[in-house]
Structures are given as structure tokens and as C-alpha cells.
Design an enzyme around this catalytic site. Structure first.
Site, PDB file in Angstrom:
ATOM      1  N   GLY A 165       0.826  -1.201   0.000  1.00 58.36           N
ATOM      2  CA  GLY A 165       0.000   0.000   0.000  1.00 58.36           C
ATOM      3  C   GLY A 165       0.858   1.248   0.000  1.00 58.36           C
ATOM      4  O   GLY A 165       2.008   1.243  -0.443  1.00 58.36           O
ATOM      5  N   GLU A 218       5.760  -3.508   0.802  1.00 53.41           N
ATOM      6  CA  GLU A 218       5.776  -3.166  -0.627  1.00 53.41           C
ATOM      7  C   GLU A 218       4.994  -1.859  -0.766  1.00 53.41           C
ATOM      8  O   GLU A 218       3.764  -1.857  -0.820  1.00 53.41           O
ATOM      9  CB  GLU A 218       5.128  -4.273  -1.456  1.00 53.41           C
ATOM     10  CG  GLU A 218       5.880  -5.590  -1.438  1.00 53.41           C
ATOM     11  CD  GLU A 218       7.146  -5.555  -2.275  1.00 53.41           C
ATOM     12  OE1 GLU A 218       7.412  -4.517  -2.918  1.00 53.41           O
ATOM     13  OE2 GLU A 218       7.876  -6.563  -2.274  1.00 53.41           O
ATOM     14  N   LEU A 219       5.711  -0.736  -0.831  1.00 56.71           N
ATOM     15  CA  LEU A 219       5.067   0.572  -0.745  1.00 56.71           C
ATOM     16  C   LEU A 219       5.160   1.321  -2.078  1.00 56.71           C
ATOM     17  O   LEU A 219       5.089   0.717  -3.121  1.00 56.71           O
ATOM     18  CB  LEU A 219       5.684   1.352   0.417  1.00 56.71           C
ATOM     19  CG  LEU A 219       5.757   0.562   1.752  1.00 56.71           C
ATOM     20  CD1 LEU A 219       6.429   1.392   2.830  1.00 56.71           C
ATOM     21  CD2 LEU A 219       4.376   0.091   2.191  1.00 56.71           C
ATOM     22  N   ALA A 256       6.981  -6.543 -14.245  1.00 57.30           N
ATOM     23  CA  ALA A 256       7.998  -7.427 -13.668  1.00 57.30           C
ATOM     24  C   ALA A 256       7.568  -8.892 -13.788  1.00 57.30           C
ATOM     25  O   ALA A 256       6.394  -9.220 -13.693  1.00 57.30           O
ATOM     26  CB  ALA A 256       8.235  -7.068 -12.205  1.00 57.30           C
TER      27      ALA A 256
END
Length: 574
Positions: free
Chosen positions: A309, A331-332, A525
Site C-alpha cells: 500500500g 511493498e510501498l 515485472a
């Protein structure tokens, strides 16, 4: 129209009561005999009650008819086990006694269906069931756990188109991206199956005779997974598949604005577990808001919190987890750049820049937000990219020909407008786009802005919308420095034919990001590599490479199989 989409009838319940009182008063005032008066009042009350029940029924029917799930066009939603009202808790049993939320379609802002979120009591019950389920799951050999994950992948394959359609409908990304997102989960399942036979530590040389030195890797236990709206399937899949083969159980809290996707995915996974006579709680779900997320972050029974987020919320999660010395995987955000040098192949540059900046309407963490162009090619690239922007097909996200859909919420539209205004105030020029589109839903024009300084405040701000800031540079040193000067460090890319420059870019003085590309975009990715970034992006890694280690704990083990007791470093203790 009410929040749930219910149309108000011509007469409300309150009006019925007032009408009864007026009629009763009129009957009494006429001077009717007592018997006749009682009979008349009975008829009036009966009529009023029937009218009230009819109106309530009308309102409920209207509420149901306005939900997209009840329209023939969207009947396919029921293939995923969804209905008008859905349970938002799964821990081996379905439930949900908390707030009822309505999920809306970003393409038209119409309600799709409703979900009942978890209460704190249900959260507590779910965590306890997860701990009990772990005792069963951890005893199953890793390759056997891999077989269960393989079945989950196969179950997702069977539903890939309909589940991809739901992602498109509820999140707003175009249909092919919705299907592609489910495919990521499938691919990670395939990857995890092979990984289940490979995870482990080395046997190391011991300096002591008759001793063995080995590494043991064991599951952390309970993995809490908090995911964002922009990838409501894939991010859970990256975490879930790898965590499962490592021997963990999972508690999922999806985004409050994509609860139907969370429910639909959980139904698919739960069916696989139940068919194998395993506790459904192994993959639990609690739909909810900040209360559930905060509880997971503070809960010492949650051994790892994986959060995807914003940087702002991620920082709060990290602090809560750290207060209890827990483990987190963050995971920002990303403020990603493509750097184009004078020797670049512009036939690669233009489609790459368009795809990476316009894809998912600028709502990927890997979206290109800064396009750095060498001064000698700046004008021609801007012209070609702007021309390509105008050819992007905008429309309903579930139309296969659409390339660009809506923003996820009305709040995002406001953020888009505010960012454009700030960019203008800071010296930027809107080359194309810059307006909200006159059509239903949360549609805005993909936008290109030139003329800003590389360190303008708005350029250093990650705004989750389709705005591309074009910057002009002159030297390699300057471009590399500008890439690294933002707080985030997720994805980056250069376009060049100079091999020396390529390796300088990959080296210690090059990009400081977790994803460092050459002649491809910042987004897209592959699952085989570790996904994640540095600095304010959080430092976490998911999916491929050795990301599995984040879901396990390492023990260094020394085994003495001799009859002597030699000490390390030659120490004598006699």
C-alpha cells in the site's frame, strides 16, 4: 438514491403512521356508532399495514434491482459464488457480523453487491483457528504442501476469465490486465510447486572434527497479508503461494474497496482445501478496514505482516509491528523514472513510455511517473509520446478493445486535479490531457506535463494517477542523480545502446532501486525475480528468487557426532 442503491418509494414508513392517525381522527369525529367505528378502524389499519409492507418490499426490491449482480449483463458474477449480500469472513466457516459495505464499479459508480465485514470478535476467533490449523499444516511435508498449491493454481485456471472480469469490474483495470493479474497468481503457484522441493539451507564446513554445521529453515507460522486495491488478486497470490509451501498459514485482509474479489478468490482456495480434507482456516480472510489492519499489526500471534500500500500507511504498520519486535514485509510506493539517452532506439522508447505511464490508468506501483529525456531528443520524443497518448482507446474496462479505463475512486479524480493544478503553479505546461472526462465513472485524461524542475515538489510526490512529468537532462551523471533523489526506490529504466553505460547503471553508482531495467519499461515485472524496492518503498521482496526466505526463520545448527568436545576458535576449557 440511498447508499445501497435503494430507491425511495412515494410513501415512507413515517408517512404511513401519519396517515393512520389522520384517518382514525376522521372516523372518531364522524360520530359513528361504536361497532361500526371499530370495524372501520380495523379496515383502515389493515389497509395501512398492507401499504407499509408493500412500500418496504418495494424499497428492498428496488435496492436489489439496482445492484449490478442482479442485472442479466452481470449474471456471470454468480459463477464465482457471489450474491447480493456476501459473507466477508472465512476461517473454515463463512460469516461476517460487522459493517455492511457496498462495492461500486469505477466505470459507472453503480453498486455491484454488498459484503458484511468482520467484527473484532470474529477476527479473534479467526486467529485462534489459524493457530490450530498451523499445527496440521506444518506437519505436512513441503512437497505435499506444493501439491495443494498446484491444485489451487489449477482451480484458478478454470475461473481465470470470470475472475479477471470481476477484477476489471470492481477495480477498474482493463479486462486483459484483470485476466493477466489472475495469471500471475497461477504462475506463482506453478513456481511455488517446484520451490517446495528446493527450499532449504546448506551444509557448511565445520572447523571442529566430528561435527556437522547446517542451516535449518522453518516456517514463521502465521502470515498476515494486507493487500491494496490496484492488484487485488496478484499480490495476495505472490504471498499466499510462497507462504503456503514454506509451511505457513495465511490471514488475508484485502482492500475495503475490492471486497468481492477477496471473497471470490477465497471461495476458490477454500474449495481446494476442503476437497483435501484440510482445515479451511489455513487460508483465512477477514474483510475490514483500519481496525482489522491495526489489530493484525499489533498482534504478536501474527508472525509476519506483509503489507502492500501507500508509504504513509506502511510506515504506521512498520512502527506497530516493530513495537512488538515482529517481522514485516513492506511493498510501498514508487516514483519511477525512465531515462532516455541520445543513442536510444525511439521505436522502443515510445511504446514503453506509453504502456508504463498509461497502463492501469497510472495506478501501478511501478508506473512511470518521470520521463527523463536527453536534451537532443527531448522535443521529438515528447511529440511522439503525446501523439501516441491521443491514440489510446478509452472505454469500459471489460471491453476487450479498451486500453485505458477509469480511476478506482472519486477521491483519485480529486487527487488528479489537485496534482495538475500544483504542477501548473510550479511552472509546468500541460502538453496533453489534464481534464476529467465527461462520461459516467471516474475517467480522466492521461496527462503529460513538461517544463518542471527535476526537484519540483510535485515531481517528488507520488500521485497514484496517470500524470507523466517530462524532464530534460544533459549528462549521464545528472540523470542518474535525478533518478535517485526521490524518496522511493522501486523501479527504474534506461534506454541506451552504450554497454559501458548499462553496467554503470547496474553498478554501485547507478540506480538505487530494487528493479533496475535496460531498454524495457519500469512496469511488467516477471514472477521469477524478487519484486520490491529500497528506501521509502519498504525494502521487502516478494515472489521469486530467494524471497521465500522472508516467510521462514533460519536456525544455524551444530551437531556433534564424536565422543569429544572441542570448542570453536581453539579455546581450551579444562
Amino acid at each position: 438514491m440511498s447508499e445501497g442503491g435503494a430507491a425511495r418509494g412515494p410513501i415512507t414508513g413515517e408517512c404511513h403512521e401519519a396517515q393512520v392517525e389522520l384517518v382514525e381522527h376522521a372516523v372518531y369525529c364522524t360520530g359513528y356508532p361504536t361497532m361500526q367505528r371499530c370495524f372501520t378502524l380495523t379496515i383502515v389499519r389493515h389497509w395501512a399495514l398492507r401499504k407499509k409492507l408493500f412500500t418496504i418490499s418495494y424499497q428492498q426490491s428496488a435496492a436489489m434491482s439496482t445492484l449490478l449482480i442482479n442485472q442479466p449483463k452481470y449474471a456471470w458474477l454468480k459463477e464465482l459464488g457471489l450474491s447480493e449480500d456476501n459473507d466477508g469472513v472465512y476461517n473454515g466457516n463463512w460469516g461476517g457480523k460487522g459493517e455492511v459495505i457496498t462495492s461500486y464499479c469505477p466505470a459507472n459508480n453503480e453498486p455491484i453487491a454488498r459484503v458484511r465485514q468482520a467484527t473484532m470478535a470474529e477476527y479473534e476467533e479467526t486467529v485462534q483457528k489459524l493457530r490450530d490449523a498451523w499445527k496440521v499444516w506444518a506437519d505436512i511435508p513441503a512437497p505435499k504442501r506444493g501439491e495443494i498449491v498446484r491444485q489451487i493454481g489449477d482451480a484458478l485456471r478454470k475461473k481465470i476469465k470470470v475472475l479477471g472480469s470481476l477484477v476489471s469490474l470492481e477495480m477498474g483495470k482493463i479486462y486483459v490486465e484483470g485476466v493477466g493479474e489472475v495469471q500471475e497468481y497461477v504462475d506463482v503457484c506453478d513456481y511455488a510447486v517446484g520451490l517446495s522441493r528446493m527450499i532449504g539451507g546448506p551444509v557448511l564446513p565445520s572447523e571442529r572434527p566430528g561435527h556437522a554445521l547446517i542451516e535449518m529453515w522453518n516456517p514463521v507460522g502465521l502470515v498476515g497479508i494486507i493487500t491494496a486495491f490496484n492488484f487485488p488478486v496478484a499480490v495476495y497470490g505472490w504471498n499466499n503461494a510462497i507462504a503456503l509451501i514454506c509451511g505457513n498459514v495465511c490471514l488475508w485482509k484485502g482492500a475495503p474497496t475490492t471486497p468481492l474479489t477477496s471473497v471470490a478468490v477465497t471461495k476458490i482456495v477454500a474449495e481446494v482445501l476442503e476437497q483435501n480434507n484440510l482445515p479451511g482456516a489455513i487460508c483465512s480472510m477477514t474483510c475490514g478496514g483500519a481496525d482489522i489492519g491495526t489489530a493484525m499489526s499489533k498482534d504478536e500471534r501474527v508472525d509476519l505482516v506483509s503489507f502492500t500500500g501507500s508509504t504513509h500507511v506502511g510506515k504506521m504498520v512498520a512502527m506497530l509491528v516493530q513495537e512488538r519486535f515482529g517481522r514485516n514485509l513492506l511493498e510501498l510506493g514508487g516514483n519511477n523514472a525512465i531515462i532516455v539517452f541520445e543513442d536510444a532506439d525511439l521505436n522502443l522508447v515510445v511504446p514503453s513510455a506509453v504502456f508504463a505511464s498509461v497502463g492501469t490508468a497510472g495506478q501501478r506501483c511501478t508506473t512511470t511517473r518521470r520521463l527523463m529525456l536527453h536534451g537532443s531528443i527531448h522535443d521529438v520524443v515528447v511529440e511522439r509520446v503525446a501523439k501516441a497518448y491521443k491514440q489510446v482507446r478509452i472505454g469500459d474496462p471489460w471491453d476487450p478493445s479498451t486500453m485505458y479505463g477509469p480511476l478506482h475512486t472519486k477521491q483519485a479524480v480529486d487527487q488528479y486535479l489537485a496534482a495538475i493544478e500544483q504542477a501548473k503553479q510550479q511552472g509546468g505546461t500541460v502538453v496533453c490531457g489534464g481534464k476529467v472526462m465527461d462520461r459516467p465513472g471516474n475517467y480522466v485524461e492521461p496527462t503529460i506535463i513538461t517544463g518542471l524542475a527535476h526537484d519540483a515538489p510535485i515531481v517528488h510526490t507520488e500521485t497514484f494517477v496517470p500524470i507523466l512529468y517530462v524532464l530534460k537532462f544533459q549528462t549521464e551523471e545528472e540523470a542518474f542523480a535525478w533518478n535517485n533523489e526521490v524518496k522511493q526506490g522501486l523501479s527504474s529504466s534506461i534506454f541506451t545502446k552504450d554497454m559501458g553505460r548499462v553496467f554503470r547503471w547496474l553498478g554501485p553508482k547507478g540506480s538505487d532501486c530494487g528493479i533496475v531495467n535496460v531498454n524495457i519499461p519500469t512496469s511488467g515485472a516477471e514472477i521469477g525475480g524478487a519484486f520490491g524496492g529500497e528506501k521509502h518503498t519498504g525494502g521487502g521482496r516478494e515472489s521469486g528468487s530467494d524471497s521465500w526466505k522472508q516467510y521462514m526463520r533460519r536456525s544455524t545448527c551444530t551437531i556433534n557426532y564424536s565422543k569429544d568436545l572441542p570448542l570453536a576458535q581453539g579455546i581450551k576449557f579444562e
